[in-house]
Scaffold this active site. Structure first.
Site, mmCIF file in Angstrom:
data_model
loop_
_atom_site.group_PDB
_atom_site.id
_atom_site.type_symbol
_atom_site.label_atom_id
_atom_site.label_comp_id
_atom_site.label_asym_id
_atom_site.label_seq_id
_atom_site.Cartn_x
_atom_site.Cartn_y
_atom_site.Cartn_z
ATOM 1 N N ASP A 10 0.864 -1.172 0.000
ATOM 2 C CA ASP A 10 0.000 0.000 0.000
ATOM 3 C C ASP A 10 0.906 1.228 0.000
ATOM 4 O O ASP A 10 2.103 1.127 0.291
ATOM 5 C CB ASP A 10 -0.882 -0.031 1.252
ATOM 6 N N ASP A 12 -0.134 5.255 0.881
ATOM 7 C CA ASP A 12 -0.336 6.237 1.947
ATOM 8 C C ASP A 12 -0.615 5.543 3.280
ATOM 9 O O ASP A 12 -1.562 4.766 3.400
ATOM 10 C CB ASP A 12 -1.491 7.178 1.589
ATOM 11 N N LYS A 181 -9.155 -2.216 -3.201
ATOM 12 C CA LYS A 181 -9.054 -3.006 -1.978
ATOM 13 C C LYS A 181 -10.225 -2.669 -1.046
ATOM 14 O O LYS A 181 -10.590 -1.500 -0.951
ATOM 15 C CB LYS A 181 -7.730 -2.684 -1.262
ATOM 16 N N ASP A 206 -1.248 -0.611 6.082
ATOM 17 C CA ASP A 206 -1.598 -0.058 7.388
ATOM 18 C C ASP A 206 -3.079 -0.153 7.706
ATOM 19 O O ASP A 206 -3.474 -0.016 8.863
ATOM 20 C CB ASP A 206 -1.195 1.422 7.444
#
Length: 254
Positions: A10, A12, A181, A206
């Site tokens: 991922d 950000d 996602k 995250d």
């Protein structure tokens, strides 16, 4: 960490947070490059083109080709082309989703669409949302590039694309289709495109509700990093657990 062939990150909250790099992630990716291990960037952000994402990564000291970048914009455009063919599409969104739709020769219109595609639009207006609502009430299919309700920045959380898609869906009383996602479609594209086995891939992120669930639904190992949207404490309350939970990627040795 066991031996993987494909590391899927991922962006950000995992590689950077807003305009700030996450040092442990940058170092980890550089090590992958040194060891000639494959890595990909899997983002729900549909606002940027692959070229723009590549340039943003370079500013953080990360080298990547456009072929290593997979966004929700690309998987959405591919889905629209495969399922709606020559349909007319009304778009809310920025450069990334418009570029992806253009690459798939999809006909973008302002009136009487068959499909409404919504990606993050930081110039969103009431008029745009109202237009989308009317189109859906007239029979257009509602598709969102992703369902993120909020996105982390260095200043705090801001509205994500999912918050606007769900607004339109609630007004029209429909269920939207989401392609980013936690849908496993984006990881399946990487698997098919490069010939990996699922056991050779790992998803790193995250956000439990997007990154980790994406990996779990796809069937590959997952790593949750405590550097962004969802804390390790919250993740440990979930029924389905990541393969690994770490503070940051400095805890892994390759």
């Amino acid at each position: 960490m066991k031996q993987y062939r494909a590391f899927c990150f991922d962006l950000d909250g995992t590689v950077y947070r807003g305009k700030e790099a996450i040092p442990a992630a940058i170092k980890f990716i550089r090590t992958l490059r040194e060891k000639q291990l494959d890595y990909f960037f899997v983002t729900n952000n549909s606002s940027k083109t692959p070229s723009q994402i590549k340039e943003a990564l370079l500013r953080f000291g990360v080298e990547a080709s456009e072929k290593q970048i997979y966004s929700s914009a690309f998987v959405t455009a591919k889905y629209v082309k495969e399922h709606f063919g020559q349909a007319k599409v009304f778009v809310i969104g920025q450069d990334g989703i418009r570029y992806a739709l253009g690459q798939h020769n999809i006909h973008i219109v302002e009136e009487n669409p068959d499909v409404v595609v919504m990606g993050i639009d930081r110039m969103i207006t009431y008029q745009k949302l109202a237009k989308a609502c009317l189109a859906v009430q007239n029979g257009a299919t509602l598709i969102g590039t992703n369902e993120d309700i909020r996105v982390p920045t260095e200043a705090g959380f801001q509205p994500g694309n999912g918050s606007f898609v769900k607004l339109v869906a609630q007004v029209c009383n429909v269920e939207p289709i989401f392609l980013g996602k936690p849908s496993p479609a984006i990881l399946e594209m990487i698997r098919q495109g490069h010939g990996y086995q699922k056991s050779e891939m790992v998803m790193i992120g995250d956000n439990y509700d997007t990154d980790i669930l994406c990996g779990i639904r796809f069937g590959c190992d997952t790593v949750h990093v405590n550097t962004g949207a969802v804390s390790t404490e919250k993740v440990k309350e979930k029924e389905l657990q990541p393969t690994y939970c770490v503070q940051d990627l400095s805890e892994f040795e390759l």
